[in-house]
Design a protein around this motif. Sequence first.
Motif, PDB file in Angstrom:
ATOM      1  N   GLU A  44     -10.845 -69.400  -8.836  1.00 63.52           N
ATOM      2  CA  GLU A  44      -9.494 -69.874  -8.516  1.00 63.52           C
ATOM      3  C   GLU A  44      -9.539 -71.214  -7.781  1.00 63.52           C
ATOM      4  N   VAL A  48      -7.945 -74.828  -9.029  1.00 61.11           N
ATOM      5  CA  VAL A  48      -6.999 -75.593  -8.200  1.00 61.11           C
ATOM      6  C   VAL A  48      -7.560 -76.980  -7.923  1.00 61.11           C
ATOM      7  N   TYR A  76      -0.702 -80.694  -3.900  1.00 63.30           N
ATOM      8  CA  TYR A  76      -1.006 -79.667  -4.893  1.00 63.30           C
ATOM      9  C   TYR A  76      -1.898 -78.583  -4.291  1.00 63.30           C
ATOM     10  N   GLU A  79       0.195 -76.549  -1.935  1.00 64.61           N
ATOM     11  CA  GLU A  79       1.120 -75.693  -2.700  1.00 64.61           C
ATOM     12  C   GLU A  79       0.414 -74.430  -3.203  1.00 64.61           C
ATOM     13  N   LYS A  80      -0.858 -74.554  -3.538  1.00 65.63           N
ATOM     14  CA  LYS A  80      -1.628 -73.424  -4.054  1.00 65.63           C
ATOM     15  C   LYS A  80      -2.236 -72.573  -2.937  1.00 65.63           C
TER      16      LYS A  80
END
Length: 156
Positions: A44, A48, A76, A79-80
Amino acid sequence: MASERKLQDGELVTIDFGTIFEGYCSDITRTFHVGNVTDPKLLEIEEVLREAQKRGVEAVRPGITTLEVDKVCRDYITEKGYGKYFVHSTGHGLGIDVHELPNVSAIPRWSRELKPGMIITIEPGIYIAGLGGIRVEDDVLVTENGHEVLSRLPNN
């Protein structure tokens, strides 16, 4: 961090390297899988990070500031859910020295407008203690109409 520890199957390894050609430096970082990486959290953060780095590269063009390029990557990643694990700048200038101005950073006083002919790196990273980390770095030339990625080593 570099250490004497032996690499284990299922880990990520990050290698930062470069060369000097006709007096000018390159600076490239790649993260590789050791064996079969199956940890869903590592996969993950890799996904990202690679997307954040891609977005940062795509943002490079004349007239944008280094602060804005950093913000593309940083926003970004945040945000993740990994903002607190992005603990350094997005990149730096590249030329006769491997680390030159401008800094591609979240620090407003370091912000500079990008102009054609400048070369910067785009190298966000996510590092989670006890799990691992990933960074991908490309050298990016600011052109009259956008950018050109100078790194020729695949980054996936």
